[in-house]
Structures are given as structure tokens and as C-alpha cells.
Design an enzyme around this catalytic site. Sequence first.
Site, PDB file in Angstrom:
ATOM      1  N   SER A 678       0.808  -1.224   0.000  1.00 31.74           N
ATOM      2  CA  SER A 678       0.000   0.000   0.000  1.00 31.74           C
ATOM      3  C   SER A 678       0.839   1.271   0.000  1.00 31.74           C
ATOM      4  CB  SER A 678      -0.930   0.009   1.218  1.00 31.74           C
ATOM      5  OG  SER A 678      -0.170   0.025   2.400  1.00 31.74           O
ATOM      6  N   LYS A 721      -6.797   3.206   8.124  1.00 27.54           N
ATOM      7  CA  LYS A 721      -5.906   4.216   7.530  1.00 27.54           C
ATOM      8  C   LYS A 721      -6.532   5.607   7.563  1.00 27.54           C
ATOM      9  CE  LYS A 721      -3.578   0.889   4.546  1.00 27.54           C
ATOM     10  NZ  LYS A 721      -3.374   0.382   3.188  1.00 27.54           N
TER      11      LYS A 721
END
Length: 775
Positions: A678, A721
Site C-alpha cells: 500500500s 488508515k
Amino acid sequence: MSDLMRILPAIALRGTTILPGMIVHFDISRDKSIKAVETAMMKDQVIYLVTQRDPEAEDPGMADLYKIGTIAEIKQVVKAPKNTLRILVEGIERAEILGLENNDKYLEAEVAAFDQQDLTALSDNAKEAMLRNLKELFITYCTENPKISKELAAQLLEMEDIERLVDQIAIHLPLPYTDRQRILEGISLEDRYEALGLVLSNEIQIMEIRIDLQTKVKERIDKNQREYILREQLKLIREELGEDHTQTDAEQFIEEARKLQASEEIREKIIKEIDRFKNMNSGAAESTVMRGYIETLLSLPWDKASEDNRDLKKANEILEADHYGLEKVKERIMEFLAVRTLTQKGESPILCLVGPPGTGKTSIAKSVARALDKEYVRICLGGVRDEAEIRGHRRTYVGAMPGRIASGMQQAGVKNPLMLLDEIDKVSSDYKGDTSSALLEVLDSEQNNKFRDHYVEIPLDLSEVLFIATANDMQTIPKPLLDRMEIIEVTSYTENEKEHIAKEHLIPKQIKAHGLNKGQLSLTDKALKEMIHGYTKEAGVRSLERKIGEICRKTAREILEKGENKVSVTVKNLDTYLGKPVYTYQMKNETDEVGIVRGLAWTSVGGDTLQIEVNLMPGTGEFLLTGQLGDVMKESAQTGISYIRSIAAEYGIEPEFFQKNDLHIHIPEGAVPKDGPSAGITMATAMISAITGTPVKADVAMTGEITLRGRVLPIGGLKEKLLAAKNARIKKVVVPAQNKPDVEEMSQEITQGLDIAYVDTMSQVLDIALAGKED
């Protein structure tokens, strides 16, 4: 050894040794042996007898024969059936075989006899000592071995010549041929005495051990017989007194089996086992094993079921009261209950709650059991590596017992409990079997109606059990096992959710646990928010509960020591109870900087932000990666630099630039391992910023994977996140366009205040992130 050598016909004996002075007959059938006897009979009837080392050898050579044999005189020869001769011989003297002559018809040996006068030169005292010792040994041997006749023993003990006594004992005792050969090889009297003494001592020891073993076996048999007779007598006495109505264990088992809620087939199998137990001696070791097995069968809930709660409203109230949030889990349970109410049965789903530690996965299973009025059984699978833990041990093993599934059913007492399989992602396997494979049958609705436990052996019906599994990481659950379960993600809590959970559940629970009253402790909202923000950093609420418990302990002490009636905890005095704040969040940068980009990461305890730094320096085109990066992140960095080189012309980067400069990527906190797909777009943005000298906007954070052609791929853990970005006071977040459905499913509480930009390509990322570009 005499100087006179003799060449004599020889016979190789199998499993027999002839000593000097022995008169014995034996059969011979080999052609060479028969020819040797015929040759001896035509001459002086003297033959050499030597024993083979290996009785199986058909045509023995010099290496196959012992070195010492016996010169013997043939007394008689008788023909027997099947081309066999029976000969009677008398041993004359020992002789050493020096070699074999070349003779194809029979064995012909060159032998040399021993000079006996030189071999018996011992003093009279030595001979007398040897004589007395040997007689003592022989008396002990005769005492232990009743097969030796008294007449023979008395005759041998009357002898006063040690040499004659040694030879006669060796001749008359029933010894193996190997022991006789050892005595034969004793050339001198002293050697023969030692060899015979050793043989007698060994035989005495063997007989003593044998008698001891026989005595122990006899005692055990006598004890069992005595117990059997006493039991029969006791039974007869009870019958005479009219007390035979007392139930035996077997009769009690049969009565329980007839009352058992089970099918006729299962009941018959149990009664058959009880009949076996009834006919077994109660003193036998197997009787205890059989008793335990029957008790297990009778305690299992074959057809016994509990009444489920069918009131949807009541179930919903319980779930809402016990847990804040967790909407998906509650919705799925309510759907199951609705289907069960309509169909009166319905298949029980197999749910798997996946999420970080402390998010309430285990406790929600208990709430579901309470809402449905089901018996609750918890089976912890963390670290289980033996297949027998699931399927049970086979009854052939000592200490065998049913597996955890069968034991759970036994504990529940009904066939339709709620069974929690806790930590299913932490099962492992070793040489004892694969635990996860054993769970496949348990969690397959097509097979688990006939689950076979190795100990129970009779198939168990698990189709009505409501299985709920919990796991921290879905990646470590084997794919076949994952396929059988319905996955429900239990994600991290927001700070607002943690505040609600603390007020509604944790604070009242801890106040009660520490013996306080509601009015004795008050915690302000601001203090609670500060506690959540500065003293805990996790996805769940375990640390928060511990901090509340710490405040309660200190409150209890203040009430007792200082006589306080009420303690109020505010933001101002919070540090006196918990100390200085433990966690600080890395806030967004104040100014736009070159080569520094804020990335978003998922961890097992929630989300976090990563500040990726890139430095450019003159060099030879070296590419450095530091910060303890995993393989995935290293590959993402390589992909990013390859993409940048492919578009270098668009940004005015000269082709030789990459050969003249070194590029160094670093992610701070080098002691912490980092990996995951990511950070691709984050590293690529930081590299382009450093190469072109263009600053990156300080209030932008991003997450996403990059391909070689600059496409942006979706990622996981988006909720955690985004929460991390909010904690860092970041306003704009760059997210892959394919993750848009995930964002739309999130509550407004998470996305509020965030400007989320969806991107498909790396060029879109650069347009948003680099200063001077238009949004």
C-alpha cells in the site's frame, strides 16, 4: 602340543560339541560325513570331531570351524532310514585342527593333540581350592535346577580329583553347545575350571531370575482368583439375605440408556457396549476404560435440544444493550433468527468474525448466545497442533479421551448450542496431524451431521450447532477452511465509538469490579477523550479498559486512605492518575517539503501514518532502501523507480541523470519492520519530488499500490488508515478509485472532515500531491 601330527578323517558337527570322556550317539546324513566314517572304520576307527561356527553352512571350510575339536573312537555304526548313519562315539582327547587336506570325498584334517602332563602342573593346595569352589557352585546349581537327579549329583560330589570332576560336570550337565565348546577350548585344567565356573554362575543367575518372575506371575494370578471368589461369595451372601435388589453399575447404565433421548440405533449400540462391560471382570484394567467410555456415551446430547428464543425484538434489545456498533454482526444474527422463526429449523450459519484484538469478537458471541437463549461453549484453538484435540484419541491409546468438539457438546448438554471457535487463525500442524484439516468436517454443513469422533466412534450430529469463529488475520486461515465460513469483518473503533463503549459498558463494569458505587467516581467527557487519544493506541478497547481500571484502583485507595466521598477525574488531574500521555500522534507537516510524503499504513492494532523520505546525492546510480522494509515494499520501490524512468522525459529529467545520482529511500523508525502492498504510490511520489525538486503538499496523505505502467491498485484496511489520517489532522487523502465502495460503506463519522480524492493513475496522484499543480 606333541610333535606327532596326525591326519584323520573328520566330521563337521552342527549344534553339538563332543568332550573327551563323553560317550554319545548322533546321526549323520551328509555324504562327506558318511565317507569319513567309512574311511575311519576301515582303518583304526579313530575320527576327528569338530563343531561348525554356523550350523547352517552345508560345505564348511577352515574358516567355518572352531579351532579345537575332539579325537574320538567310533564304537558302533547303525544304518538308519533315508541314507542316514547313527554312530556311537567316545571322546578321547582334545586336538587342534591345523588344516584341511585336499580331498573331494570327505573332510580330512591335519590335527595335533596336546601334552596333558604340561597342562596340569598345579600345586595340591590350588587343586583343593578349585575342587571346593566347584563343588559349592555345583550344589547351588543343583538346588536351583530340580531337573538334575539326586543320584547323579551325589555321584559327582563324591569325586576328589579336580580334573575328573571338571570333565564329568561338563559332560553330564544339560548345557548349550556354545558353552561346551568354551570348556573344550580350555586346554589347561585352570582354563577348563574357569570356563566351567563362569558357565555355572551364569546358569545360576538365569534360573534365579526365572524363578523370581514365575513367583510374581503366580502371585498376580492368585490375587485375581481370590478377588473373583470373594465377589462371588459376596453376591451369594446378598442373595441369601434378600439384598440382591442393589443395582450394579451395568444395570444402572442400562436404565440410563433406556431413558436416553437418542435414536433406537444409537441406544442399541450403547446397550451392546454395556453388555460387554457386564461380562467383563471388574478387576481387569480394561473395565475402567470401558466404564469411562460408557459414561461419555450416556452424557452426550444425542437428540436433546434446547428451545431457542424466537422473539426478534427481545434478541435485538439484548444485542444493542451489550454492544455499541458492530452493525453487520447484529444484522446477520437477526437475519438468521428471522429465517429460523419462519422455517422452524433453518441451517445454522458458520460465522467467522475477523478483526484486530480487543474489538469484542469473543464477547459478541456470548451476547448472541444470550440473545438466542442458547447454551454457550467456548473452545480456544490458539496453539492447538494435535489433530486428536479435535477428533479425539482412538480408544486403543492409554488415557484416550474425546476431542474438544465432542467434549463441548457434552458440556453444553444439548445438541444445538452456540459453539465459539476462538483464535481459529492460530491453529497449527505437526507430525501428529493437521488440525485445520480436522476442522473441515466440523465446519462443513454437508458433512457435520455425521461427525465421527475417534473416541466416541458413533457419529455425532453437529448440523444444529451455531458455530462462531474468531480470527485476527484472515491471511493465515487455510483457504479450504475459509471457504466453509461466512466472513464478517469487525474493524477498528473510532474515537467516538470508544467513548460510547467506555461510557455505556467499560466504566460501569470497572466501577462494579472494584467495589465502588456510581456516585464515588466521576470521569468528565474531556478527560475520557484525552485518555482515548493520549493513553491508548489500539483498534479495540482492552488498553482503555485497563486504564479505567487503573483510575478505579487509585480512587478506591483515596476513598479508604483520605476518607474522600467522591473522586472527580478531569483533564487537569488526569496525569496524577495515569502519568504523562504515552502516545503522541505525528501531525501533518507545517510546510510543503521536497522528497517527504505522508503514507497510510494498516497494523494489527489499527492504522498509522508513515513519513517516507527520499534523498538525492551525486553518485553512480545506486538505489538504497532503509527502514527495515519487507520484500513487498522493496518491490514497490523498484516498480516506482522503473515507472519514473519511463516518464522521465515528461518531467524534463535527463537520461544520464540516473547514472550520475544515488537515490536513498528511508522510512523512519528503522527498528520497526514494515511491509505491505500500500506504499507504492507514496514512494513513487516522494522519488519524483526529490528528482524534480518539486515540494509535496503538507496536508496530503496517500495509500495505494503502483504498477509498472503507473496504474493505481486497490488496498485493504482503509477504515484504519482513514482514522490514522484524521488523528494526524490531515485534510486530503488520496485513495485508489477501486476502493470507493469501501469508503461509501463507512459511517459519516469516519469520513467527515476528510477530502477523499479517488485516483486511477500515478499522473492523477502527482497532480494532487505536488505543490504548484492544480487540484
